[in-house]
Design a protein around this motif. Structure first.
Motif, PDB file in Angstrom:
ATOM      1  N   ARG A  68       0.859  -1.187   0.000  1.00 45.67           N
ATOM      2  CA  ARG A  68       0.000   0.000   0.000  1.00 45.67           C
ATOM      3  C   ARG A  68       0.896   1.239   0.000  1.00 45.67           C
ATOM      4  O   ARG A  68       2.048   1.169   0.457  1.00 45.67           O
ATOM      5  CB  ARG A  68      -0.946   0.000   1.208  1.00 45.67           C
ATOM      6  CG  ARG A  68      -0.273   0.173   2.548  1.00 45.67           C
ATOM      7  CD  ARG A  68      -1.197  -0.212   3.683  1.00 45.67           C
ATOM      8  NE  ARG A  68      -1.472  -1.638   3.659  1.00 45.67           N
ATOM      9  CZ  ARG A  68      -2.690  -2.165   3.561  1.00 45.67           C
ATOM     10  NH1 ARG A  68      -3.739  -1.372   3.492  1.00 45.67           N
ATOM     11  NH2 ARG A  68      -2.868  -3.475   3.531  1.00 45.67           N
ATOM     12  N   PRO A  69       0.403   2.381  -0.505  1.00 48.23           N
ATOM     13  CA  PRO A  69       1.247   3.572  -0.579  1.00 48.23           C
ATOM     14  C   PRO A  69       1.810   3.965   0.787  1.00 48.23           C
ATOM     15  O   PRO A  69       1.082   4.033   1.780  1.00 48.23           O
ATOM     16  CB  PRO A  69       0.283   4.645  -1.106  1.00 48.23           C
ATOM     17  CG  PRO A  69      -0.756   3.887  -1.856  1.00 48.23           C
ATOM     18  CD  PRO A  69      -0.933   2.605  -1.097  1.00 48.23           C
ATOM     19  N   THR A  70       3.116   4.197   0.822  1.00 46.97           N
ATOM     20  CA  THR A  70       3.794   4.603   2.052  1.00 46.97           C
ATOM     21  C   THR A  70       4.711   5.771   1.722  1.00 46.97           C
ATOM     22  O   THR A  70       5.505   5.692   0.785  1.00 46.97           O
ATOM     23  CB  THR A  70       4.617   3.440   2.636  1.00 46.97           C
ATOM     24  OG1 THR A  70       3.761   2.322   2.865  1.00 46.97           O
ATOM     25  CG2 THR A  70       5.280   3.846   3.939  1.00 46.97           C
ATOM     26  N   LEU A  71       4.568   6.849   2.476  1.00 43.35           N
ATOM     27  CA  LEU A  71       5.338   8.059   2.208  1.00 43.35           C
ATOM     28  C   LEU A  71       6.140   8.439   3.448  1.00 43.35           C
ATOM     29  O   LEU A  71       5.593   8.533   4.548  1.00 43.35           O
ATOM     30  CB  LEU A  71       4.393   9.207   1.835  1.00 43.35           C
ATOM     31  CG  LEU A  71       5.052  10.504   1.378  1.00 43.35           C
ATOM     32  CD1 LEU A  71       5.704  10.320   0.014  1.00 43.35           C
ATOM     33  CD2 LEU A  71       4.032  11.631   1.303  1.00 43.35           C
ATOM     34  N   PHE A  72       7.449   8.626   3.266  1.00 44.35           N
ATOM     35  CA  PHE A  72       8.330   9.035   4.356  1.00 44.35           C
ATOM     36  C   PHE A  72       8.485  10.548   4.335  1.00 44.35           C
ATOM     37  O   PHE A  72       8.805  11.122   3.289  1.00 44.35           O
ATOM     38  CB  PHE A  72       9.705   8.391   4.209  1.00 44.35           C
ATOM     39  CG  PHE A  72       9.781   6.955   4.635  1.00 44.35           C
ATOM     40  CD1 PHE A  72      10.539   6.590   5.744  1.00 44.35           C
ATOM     41  CD2 PHE A  72       9.098   5.961   3.943  1.00 44.35           C
ATOM     42  CE1 PHE A  72      10.610   5.261   6.146  1.00 44.35           C
ATOM     43  CE2 PHE A  72       9.157   4.636   4.333  1.00 44.35           C
ATOM     44  CZ  PHE A  72       9.916   4.283   5.442  1.00 44.35           C
ATOM     45  N   ILE A  73       8.288  11.192   5.482  1.00 45.34           N
ATOM     46  CA  ILE A  73       8.658  12.600   5.628  1.00 45.34           C
ATOM     47  C   ILE A  73      10.032  12.604   6.280  1.00 45.34           C
ATOM     48  O   ILE A  73      10.179  12.571   7.500  1.00 45.34           O
ATOM     49  CB  ILE A  73       7.620  13.378   6.454  1.00 45.34           C
ATOM     50  CG1 ILE A  73       6.256  13.348   5.744  1.00 45.34           C
ATOM     51  CG2 ILE A  73       8.076  14.827   6.645  1.00 45.34           C
ATOM     52  CD1 ILE A  73       5.176  14.153   6.445  1.00 45.34           C
ATOM     53  N   GLY A  74      11.034  12.598   5.444  1.00 47.46           N
ATOM     54  CA  GLY A  74      12.414  12.429   5.872  1.00 47.46           C
ATOM     55  C   GLY A  74      13.114  11.480   4.918  1.00 47.46           C
ATOM     56  O   GLY A  74      12.467  10.774   4.146  1.00 47.46           O
ATOM     57  N   PHE A  75      14.442  11.468   4.966  1.00 41.01           N
ATOM     58  CA  PHE A  75      15.229  10.682   4.024  1.00 41.01           C
ATOM     59  C   PHE A  75      16.056   9.619   4.744  1.00 41.01           C
ATOM     60  O   PHE A  75      17.120   9.931   5.294  1.00 41.01           O
ATOM     61  CB  PHE A  75      16.174  11.586   3.222  1.00 41.01           C
ATOM     62  CG  PHE A  75      15.492  12.657   2.426  1.00 41.01           C
ATOM     63  CD1 PHE A  75      14.213  12.469   1.915  1.00 41.01           C
ATOM     64  CD2 PHE A  75      16.121  13.870   2.201  1.00 41.01           C
ATOM     65  CE1 PHE A  75      13.584  13.461   1.177  1.00 41.01           C
ATOM     66  CE2 PHE A  75      15.506  14.871   1.461  1.00 41.01           C
ATOM     67  CZ  PHE A  75      14.229  14.658   0.948  1.00 41.01           C
ATOM     68  N   PRO A  76      15.610   8.379   4.745  1.00 42.41           N
ATOM     69  CA  PRO A  76      16.488   7.330   5.267  1.00 42.41           C
ATOM     70  C   PRO A  76      17.646   7.110   4.301  1.00 42.41           C
ATOM     71  O   PRO A  76      17.538   7.411   3.112  1.00 42.41           O
ATOM     72  CB  PRO A  76      15.572   6.104   5.335  1.00 42.41           C
ATOM     73  CG  PRO A  76      14.550   6.353   4.272  1.00 42.41           C
ATOM     74  CD  PRO A  76      14.339   7.837   4.241  1.00 42.41           C
ATOM     75  N   GLN A  77      18.736   6.600   4.814  1.00 45.28           N
ATOM     76  CA  GLN A  77      19.896   6.363   3.949  1.00 45.28           C
ATOM     77  C   GLN A  77      19.556   5.354   2.863  1.00 45.28           C
ATOM     78  O   GLN A  77      19.965   5.492   1.712  1.00 45.28           O
ATOM     79  CB  GLN A  77      21.064   5.873   4.797  1.00 45.28           C
ATOM     80  CG  GLN A  77      22.385   5.763   4.029  1.00 45.28           C
ATOM     81  CD  GLN A  77      23.533   5.434   4.961  1.00 45.28           C
ATOM     82  OE1 GLN A  77      23.386   4.709   5.936  1.00 45.28           O
ATOM     83  NE2 GLN A  77      24.701   5.988   4.675  1.00 45.28           N
ATOM     84  N   ASP A  78      18.799   4.336   3.229  1.00 47.97           N
ATOM     85  CA  ASP A  78      18.379   3.312   2.270  1.00 47.97           C
ATOM     86  C   ASP A  78      17.009   3.696   1.719  1.00 47.97           C
ATOM     87  O   ASP A  78      15.980   3.208   2.177  1.00 47.97           O
ATOM     88  CB  ASP A  78      18.319   1.950   2.958  1.00 47.97           C
ATOM     89  CG  ASP A  78      17.879   0.846   2.003  1.00 47.97           C
ATOM     90  OD1 ASP A  78      17.916   1.070   0.769  1.00 47.97           O
ATOM     91  OD2 ASP A  78      17.488  -0.237   2.490  1.00 47.97           O
ATOM     92  N   ALA A  79      16.993   4.616   0.750  1.00 41.21           N
ATOM     93  CA  ALA A  79      15.735   5.134   0.201  1.00 41.21           C
ATOM     94  C   ALA A  79      15.373   4.493  -1.136  1.00 41.21           C
ATOM     95  O   ALA A  79      14.450   4.951  -1.811  1.00 41.21           O
ATOM     96  CB  ALA A  79      15.828   6.647   0.040  1.00 41.21           C
ATOM     97  N   GLU A  80      16.054   3.450  -1.509  1.00 40.98           N
ATOM     98  CA  GLU A  80      15.810   2.781  -2.792  1.00 40.98           C
ATOM     99  C   GLU A  80      14.342   2.388  -2.920  1.00 40.98           C
ATOM    100  O   GLU A  80      13.790   1.654  -2.094  1.00 40.98           O
ATOM    101  CB  GLU A  80      16.681   1.535  -2.891  1.00 40.98           C
ATOM    102  CG  GLU A  80      16.510   0.760  -4.193  1.00 40.98           C
ATOM    103  CD  GLU A  80      17.142   1.460  -5.388  1.00 40.98           C
ATOM    104  OE1 GLU A  80      16.699   1.217  -6.516  1.00 40.98           O
ATOM    105  OE2 GLU A  80      18.086   2.242  -5.168  1.00 40.98           O
ATOM    106  N   GLY A  81      13.681   2.903  -3.958  1.00 35.85           N
ATOM    107  CA  GLY A  81      12.303   2.533  -4.250  1.00 35.85           C
ATOM    108  C   GLY A  81      11.261   3.178  -3.369  1.00 35.85           C
ATOM    109  O   GLY A  81      10.064   2.905  -3.515  1.00 35.85           O
ATOM    110  N   LEU A  82      11.663   4.061  -2.441  1.00 35.28           N
ATOM    111  CA  LEU A  82      10.718   4.683  -1.514  1.00 35.28           C
ATOM    112  C   LEU A  82      10.282   6.056  -2.017  1.00 35.28           C
ATOM    113  O   LEU A  82      10.971   6.704  -2.801  1.00 35.28           O
ATOM    114  CB  LEU A  82      11.353   4.837  -0.135  1.00 35.28           C
ATOM    115  CG  LEU A  82      11.777   3.555   0.588  1.00 35.28           C
ATOM    116  CD1 LEU A  82      12.401   3.900   1.936  1.00 35.28           C
ATOM    117  CD2 LEU A  82      10.596   2.604   0.761  1.00 35.28           C
TER     118      LEU A  82
END
Length: 336
Positions: free
Chosen positions: A142-156
């Motif tokens: 399901r759609p998931t949105l991060f407010i912030g940048f994890p180091q492992d952001a591949e595909g996010l």
């Protein structure tokens, strides 16, 4: 403990099949008014509450957005409320409710809300650089949105304020005013220890900007608690020589109060810039030159994107930044 009624119980009381109960709740097939009333009366009698997952499996959305927002300290909770309020308003504007998960459960929170089909989409906040929730988010379905940048952001899908740009603008402003040293009143040490990503991003950019402009930079992490900013300012001003330029990434109001108590007026005796909202900067006795982190604008853009993802699932991952802008007011002297 009383047994929780099921759709099978509803079917028995209504005198219909369990599939008919499912059709009444999902609306996937036409049902006679008489049968519908029998089922609805049985639901009311048993106080049956269909599981969100059952509704989802039946092809219906829950009309719920989940926000995973760990409130680790009272201070962090206060700082996050503008984001949460805007997310709630955006959700209601689209006829969605907001489920807030505040416990610091790590990936467990995502697995729980998704595994039980409690929501249609998820917003993840207080993102760490090494965030275990990143791996889980890729498998949620399901759609998931991060407010912030994890180091492992591949595909996010990630969005955040441009903290790096803010640091560069604020350090450059102090350097242009002739300051040869900049002291940053930084976030509490526990945020850095937790790996909250915007802290390290801001600090790295500030250090790079200071080196570029040929000024010294000192980071003074302000502990949580009353009077901590006052103590940091007292320590900074206790050193011999002219006061350095001050950059308040947190505690702007407290920093200004500490200076005024020492009869040091920003813009006349010392330079003070801040990372704070425009409303806060303009309401102070000396309006501060500042960059606003734009919590409401970040949240609005995040929710617009999230609902777009609901309509177009499978969109490729992307990182988006909300640009930083400096607003000059009265707290910085003219160079020379």
């Amino acid at each position: 403990m009383a047994r929780v009624p099921t759709s099978k119980d509803v079917a028995r009381v209504a005198g219909v099949s369990q599939s008919t109960v499912s059709y009444v709740m999902s609306g996937k097939r036409p049902i006679s008014e008489k049968t519908r009333r029998l089922v609805e009366d049985a639901i009311a009698q048993l106080t049956y509450q269909p599981h969100a997952g059952a509704r989802a499996l039946a092809g219906r959305r829950t009309n719920v957005v989940a926000a995973v927002v760990p409130f680790r300290t009272p201070l962090s909770a206060h700082g996050l409320m503008a984001f949460v309020e805007e997310i709630a308003l955006a959700a209601r504007a689209r006829d969605h409710d907001l489920l807030i998960v505040t416990a610091d459960e790590g990936p467990g929170a995502l697995q729980r809300v998704a595994g039980r089909a409690l929501c249609d989409a998820v917003v993840v906040m207080e993102v760490r650089t090494d965030d275990e929730r990143a791996a889980v988010a890729r498998s949620l379905g399901r759609p998931t949105l991060f407010i912030g940048f994890p180091q492992d952001a591949e595909g996010l899908h990630c969005i955040d304020f441009d903290f790096e740009g803010a640091a560069r603008l604020l350090v450059a402003e102090l350097a242009a005013a002739g300051n040869r040293e900049v002291v940053v009143l930084g976030w509490a040490p526990e945020l850095a220890e937790l790996g909250i990503n915007y802290v390290s991003r801001f600090r790295a950019a500030a250090e790079a900007a200071a080196a570029e402009h040929g000024v010294a930079l000192r980071w003074c992490a302000v502990p949580s608690g009353h009077g901590a900013v006052e103590e940091c300012v007292a320590d900074v001003l206790g050193a011999p020589g002219a006061p350095p330029g001050l950059l308040a990434s947190t505690g702007a109001q407290a920093a200004l109060s500490a200076l005024l108590r020492r009869e040091l007026v920003p813009g006349r005796d010392v330079d003070l810039v801040a990372l704070c909202t425009d409303a806060e900067a303009e309401a102070l006795p000396v309006p501060l030159t500042a960059v606003s982190p734009q919590p409401r604008d970040v949240s609005r853009q995040a929710m617009e994107w999230l609902f777009a993802l609901l309509e177009a699932p499978g969109s490729p991952g992307e990182l988006r930044r909300v640009p930083a802008e400096l607003t000059r007011r009265r707290s910085v002297r003219t160079a020379g």
